[in-house]
Each structure stands twice: as C-alpha cells, then as structure tokens.
Design a protein around this motif. Structure first.
Motif, PDB file in Angstrom:
ATOM      1  N   GLY A  79      -4.856   7.618  -7.947  1.00 34.45           N
ATOM      2  CA  GLY A  79      -6.193   7.309  -8.443  1.00 34.45           C
ATOM      3  C   GLY A  79      -7.165   6.910  -7.350  1.00 34.45           C
ATOM      4  N   LYS A  80      -8.423   6.871  -7.719  1.00 30.21           N
ATOM      5  CA  LYS A  80      -9.497   6.571  -6.778  1.00 30.21           C
ATOM      6  C   LYS A  80      -9.321   5.205  -6.125  1.00 30.21           C
ATOM      7  CE  LYS A  80     -14.485   7.179  -6.680  1.00 30.21           C
ATOM      8  NZ  LYS A  80     -15.721   7.235  -7.509  1.00 30.21           N
ATOM      9  N   GLU A  81      -8.755   4.263  -6.896  1.00 32.42           N
ATOM     10  CA  GLU A  81      -8.598   2.899  -6.386  1.00 32.42           C
ATOM     11  C   GLU A  81      -7.557   2.812  -5.275  1.00 32.42           C
ATOM     12  OE1 GLU A  81      -5.931   3.305 -10.050  1.00 32.42           O
ATOM     13  OE2 GLU A  81      -7.868   4.018  -9.332  1.00 32.42           O
ATOM     14  N   HIS A  82      -6.775   3.874  -5.075  1.00 29.58           N
ATOM     15  CA  HIS A  82      -5.756   3.889  -4.027  1.00 29.58           C
ATOM     16  C   HIS A  82      -6.146   4.792  -2.851  1.00 29.58           C
ATOM     17  CE1 HIS A  82      -3.324   1.717  -6.843  1.00 29.58           C
ATOM     18  NE2 HIS A  82      -3.279   2.734  -7.693  1.00 29.58           N
ATOM     19  N   HIS A 101       0.838  -1.210   0.000  1.00 29.92           N
ATOM     20  CA  HIS A 101       0.000   0.000   0.000  1.00 29.92           C
ATOM     21  C   HIS A 101       0.867   1.252   0.000  1.00 29.92           C
ATOM     22  CE1 HIS A 101      -3.602  -2.359   0.592  1.00 29.92           C
ATOM     23  NE2 HIS A 101      -3.100  -2.928   1.693  1.00 29.92           N
ATOM     24  N   ALA A 102       2.009   1.172   0.695  1.00 27.85           N
ATOM     25  CA  ALA A 102       2.910   2.322   0.758  1.00 27.85           C
ATOM     26  C   ALA A 102       3.508   2.651  -0.606  1.00 27.85           C
ATOM     27  CB  ALA A 102       4.031   2.053   1.768  1.00 27.85           C
ATOM     28  N   PHE A 103       3.649   1.630  -1.459  1.00 25.60           N
ATOM     29  CA  PHE A 103       4.217   1.835  -2.796  1.00 25.60           C
ATOM     30  C   PHE A 103       3.137   1.987  -3.875  1.00 25.60           C
ATOM     31  CE2 PHE A 103       7.851  -0.007  -0.595  1.00 25.60           C
ATOM     32  CZ  PHE A 103       8.891   0.808  -1.041  1.00 25.60           C
ATOM     33  N   GLY A 104       1.868   1.976  -3.447  1.00 25.87           N
ATOM     34  CA  GLY A 104       0.778   2.197  -4.407  1.00 25.87           C
ATOM     35  C   GLY A 104       0.209   0.947  -5.028  1.00 25.87           C
ATOM     36  N   TYR A 105       0.429  -0.212  -4.403  1.00 31.71           N
ATOM     37  CA  TYR A 105      -0.105  -1.475  -4.912  1.00 31.71           C
ATOM     38  C   TYR A 105      -1.135  -1.986  -3.922  1.00 31.71           C
ATOM     39  CZ  TYR A 105      -0.106  -6.305  -6.699  1.00 31.71           C
ATOM     40  OH  TYR A 105      -0.473  -7.524  -7.225  1.00 31.71           O
ATOM     41  N   ASP A 106      -2.419  -1.913  -4.282  1.00 32.27           N
ATOM     42  CA  ASP A 106      -3.501  -2.185  -3.328  1.00 32.27           C
ATOM     43  C   ASP A 106      -4.338  -3.401  -3.721  1.00 32.27           C
ATOM     44  OD1 ASP A 106      -3.028   0.194  -1.657  1.00 32.27           O
ATOM     45  OD2 ASP A 106      -3.615   1.287  -3.445  1.00 32.27           O
TER      46      ASP A 106
END
Length: 551
Positions: free
Chosen positions: A227-230, A137-142
């Motif tokens: 983005g919204k997904e993050h 999550h910290a690197f933008g992978y959710d």
C-alpha cells in the motif's frame, strides 16, 4: 593511495555510491522532517545543501551531511516553544554562525581526544540500531519514522517492543521484496561477473526490482501489493504557488528573542559534537586512512546551516548512517556526497511521482546490510582480544548508543576511558620496590616525571603502609613536576610519621624550588651509588646499607 587533486578522478565509483546514498537519504530526509514537526521539504532542502555545499567545502572524503535524527527532539521542542517555523529558522541561522566561529577558533581539535574504541563502539551501536529499526520496515510495519535512532519511540514503544509488534503487522509483499532485495545485494557483492558493473550499484538494481515487483502486484490485484503507506512519500507540488510555499525564509524579527539564541546555541553545540564524532568515524572507515581537518569541517557545517536556514531547511550534521552507506557502496572521494545532493535536487524537481513508488522494504534491505557491516562480530572479538581496558569502553559505548542515543552512549564510553586513564595515571605516579638486606629491608619509591594531585591518594596509602623501623629512599631524580599536595605529604611523612615510627627516610633528587631538603649528598654520592650496585652483587650488603643509612 597517492594524493589526488582532481574531483572527478574516481567518477565511476563515486557516481555509483552517490546513487546509493541518494536512495538511502531520500526517505531519511522525509522521515526526520516529519518527526521534527517541520515541513517535509525542509528535510529535502537540508539534504541537498548538505550534499552539494557541505560536500564541496568539507575535506572529508567519505562523510555525508544532512538532517540528523539526533536533532529531532530539539527541533520539535523548539518549533513548539518559538511558535513558528520561520522563527525557528532564525535559530538555525544563528547556529550556523556559531559553528563558523567555532571553526575559526579551532574547536574541531577536540575530536583528536575521542578514543578509537569509543568511536568503534559508536559505529557498532549505530549498526545494531540500523538493523533493529529497519527490521519492522522490512516486514511491512512502518509505524516508526525513517531515520529514528532513539531507543524510546514516539509511539510509546521502544526498539525491542516494536520488533514484537511486527508479528501483528506482517505484510507478505514487503517480506518478499525485502528477501529478493537482500539476495540481489549479496549476489552483487559476491558474484565476480556482477562486481565488474561498478557504475550500476546493487542497491539501484534492488530498488528497480522492488518497484517493478510491487507494480506487478498492483496491476494483478494481488494481495501481495504494498500500500501507499509503505512507500516513499514525497510531497508533489501541483501548482507554482505550492512550489513557492516550499521555500520558507527566516523571520529575523525573532533575533531579539532570548529563546531563539538559546535554541541556536543548543543546535550549534549538539550538531558540532555529532559532526566531529561522525568525521572521526568516517576517517576510521576510510581504507586509505585519510585525515579530515575538523576545523574546516565545522566551517563547512556552519555555511551549510546558514544556507539551509535561508531556504527553509532543517539544521544538519555529518550523519553516520549516510556516511556508512557511502563507505559500504565504495565511495572514494567527496564527489559521492556531492552527487547524492545533486540527485536529490534533480529528482524531487523532475520525477517525484517515480520516487513515490519505491517500497520502504527495499530501502530497509539496503540499510540492514549497511548495519551488519558496521556491527560485524569480528569487531567485538577484536576489542575483546585487546583486554578489558580497550573492551569495556567499547562495549559501554555500544550499549549506551543502543539503549539511549548517540551522544549519551559516547559520553558513557569516554567517561569510562577517563576513569581507566586516571587509574593508570595513579599507578604510574611512582614505582615501588623492596630490597632485602642482612640488617633490614630498604624500600625504594621512585617518583615518575609528573606527580599531580590525582596521585595523592595512592602515594598517601603507600606511605601509610610502610612498617615501623623501615628504611625508605624516595627518589625524585626523574621528576619534572611535583604538585604541592604531594610535597606537603612527603614533608609531613619525613618530619612527623617517620620520627614517630622510627622510619629512616632518604630524599634524593628533589629540586631546590620544591623547598624539600634532600638528604645529605656529596659529590662522591654517585661513586657510592655505583659501588653500592657492585657490592650488592657480591652479597656484601650490610656495609652498603650503613653507607645509605648511617647510624
């Protein structure tokens, strides 16, 4: 710390910590609901009741209750098997009633038997899990849901493989916001001028900065925009009908379904064990070393689950992640948990659109620091210095929690602790010493206060290794209890093996009810014993041995 009765005594510090827990709990409630296959608001409802109701009824000053990751697999399977969410809520209602009953039956007392090294191993394991689960999550992978604690993920990855997948999904905006958020959090704890602003927690400042940064990226049409997904994704009702649909009530027609009772019992047992583990962990974290009445806690959880089911919420437990965040934020009383619940309620009703602007990367930064505080290297060094009997259950629990889940990890640690206890018990069943004399050695076997069937193997081996033509004194003066297995073993040794191998056996101090005859002893036996000690020191050993073992 003196005992305080006023709930608002520590309002400033508790408000700040409650705010931090609210920020952490919001995505966790949504993520756990999503992973459970339940309506998203069911997680929020559970978090609100866990904060306000359970927080008020509980005697724990630090623990925070809400939907738990450890129940997601049970919930997902149960909803599928029962066919409807409202039928599942009936099972949650039953689970709450069972927990109430367990509280009145004082079942919470079993928490006193959780070893400290196992609890600390669990906390360290949870700390590492938090760090590893939040790094993506910290690197933008959710891809993984917020609040997941299992090693194996729903995406067919595991905790480690997901970290390698991050390389292919780097989001520079998320990385920048995470870095700035961590810097703010560290400075807020280190800089003395900032530490004075107790009412404004560093986590709130980090969240505000993260939101403003991302809004700036969006407004400037930057490639760094997240983005919204993050972002936090709280559903926003657009009409009164949609809002009413959020509240789902149990379908009590399902109470005649045996599957509902099985699910209810399963939830009650798992939720109760997780709660008791978390309460023990919370008491360990408490710098003031206050102790929680775990029977009251089970009753509070029972009431919470009954109310949650009636309003359409998920089952709840006391949760280690939120409790750890609460402690790290400086909570001093249970008002913090209550405030977090109130903030959840107010915010989802009034400002859900603002909450949906919070980057998950900012919340990951908060949780990563919480995880580090739980799994500090100093904790591992501490238990290493205590020796293998403390370190092995600790490290086994740690590895079990990281590579399986909380309950399996704790079960492994407790199992290893029990093995060590049994080994220690075997060693303490008796003391063995050999004294050398002119006309032969005398072997002394002094039995402990309690000698159970668990000691049979050790005593049997010791007797088997006594050489021929020996002299043996078996002393039971200090013994309170001897198992029949051991008495039979001693009787067989004296009447069979000793005769065959010319071993002279003297039994001392055995009670009449043991039906094992002591060797002839008279009133002057004590005098002989004292004289025996004296002449031994004078090196006149031969005569004494003849008194103990006359020809």
């Amino acid at each position: 710390m003196s005992k305080k009765t006023n709930l608002f005594t520590y309002f400033k510090s508790d408000f700040a910590s409650g705010l931090v827990v609210f920020l952490v709990a919001l995505p966790l409630c949504l993520g756990i609901a999503m992973a459970s296959g339940a309506p998203l608001f069911s997680g929020i409802i559970s978090g609100i009741i866990g904060g306000i109701v359970v927080g008020y009824l509980s005697q724990s000053q630090l623990s925070v209750s809400g939907p738990a990751a450890g129940l997601t697999a049970i919930i997902l399977t149960a909803i599928t098997d029962l066919g409807a969410f409202d039928v599942f809520l009936t099972a949650v209602f039953i689970a709450g009633l069972i927990q109430l009953a367990l509280g009145f039956l004082k079942a919470g007392s079993i928490s006193n038997y959780f070893p400290t090294n196992v609890i600390e191993g669990m906390l360290a394991g949870i700390g590492v899990i938090i760090i590893m689960k939040q790094l993506p999550h910290a690197f933008g992978y959710d891809a993984d849901f917020e609040g997941d604690e299992a090693f194996l993920q729903v995406s067919d990855n595991n905790t480690f493989s997901a970290l390698f997948d991050v390389i292919n999904h780097l989001q520079l905006g998320a990385i920048l916001i995470t870095s700035i958020s961590i810097a703010i959090l560290i400075m807020w704890d280190k800089v003395s001028a900032l530490k004075k602003l107790k009412l404004v927690p560093g986590a709130l400042v980090a969240v505000i900065v993260g939101v403003l940064l991302n809004e700036f990226f969006i407004a400037s049409d930057s490639s760094l925009a997240i983005g919204k997904e993050h972002l936090v994704s709280l559903p926003i009702p657009t009409s009164v009908e949609e809002f009413k649909a959020i509240i789902v009530t149990p379908n009590f027609a399902g109470i005649m379904n045996p599957k509902v009772w099985v699910v209810g019992l399963t939830i009650a047992i798992v939720a109760s064990i997780e709660t008791l583990l978390c309460i023990e962990a919370a008491d360990r974290m408490d710098v003031h070393k206050r102790f929680t009445n775990t029977n009251v806690e089970l009753k509070a959880q029972g009431v919470g689950n009954v109310l949650s089911s009636l309003l359409g919420g998920l089952p709840m437990t006391s949760v280690v992640v939120r409790t750890s965040a609460n402690n790290a934020a400086g909570a001093k009383s249970k008002l913090s948990a209550i405030i977090h619940g109130v903030l959840l309620l107010v915010s989802v009703l009034t400002i859900p659109f603002l909450l949906n602007k919070i980057p998950l990367a900012t919340l990951a930064a908060v949780l990563i620091l919480v995880g580090y505080k739980l799994a500090k290297p100093a904790t591992f060094k501490h238990f290493w210095s205590y020796g293998k009997y403390q370190f092995l259950p600790f490290i086994a629990t740690f590895l079990g929690v990281v590579f399986t889940d909380l309950l399996k990890g704790v079960a492994l640690g407790i199992a290893i602790s029990i093995v060590f206890i049994l080994r220690g018990n075997l060693k303490r069943a008796y003391s063995f010493r050999k004294e050398e004399y002119v006309d032969g050695d005398v072997i002394h076997i002094d039995l402990a206060q309690e000698v159970s069937f668990l000691n049979k193997a050790a005593i049997k081996l010791t007797l088997a290794n006594i050489p021929e033509n020996s002299k043996v004194v078996i002393n039971a003066h200090d013994t309170v209890y001897i198992a029949h297995d051991i008495l039979d073993l001693l009787h067989e040794f004296k009447t069979t093996r000793a005769i065959d191998d010319n071993i002279k056996v003297k039994l001392k101090g055995f009670k009449k009810e043991y039906a094992l005859e002591n060797s002839a002893e008279s009133q002057n036996h004590v005098t002989i014993e004292h004289h025996y000690d004296f002449v031994k020191r004078e090196m006149v050993k031969k005569t004494v041995v003849k008194e103990e073992f006359p020809e």
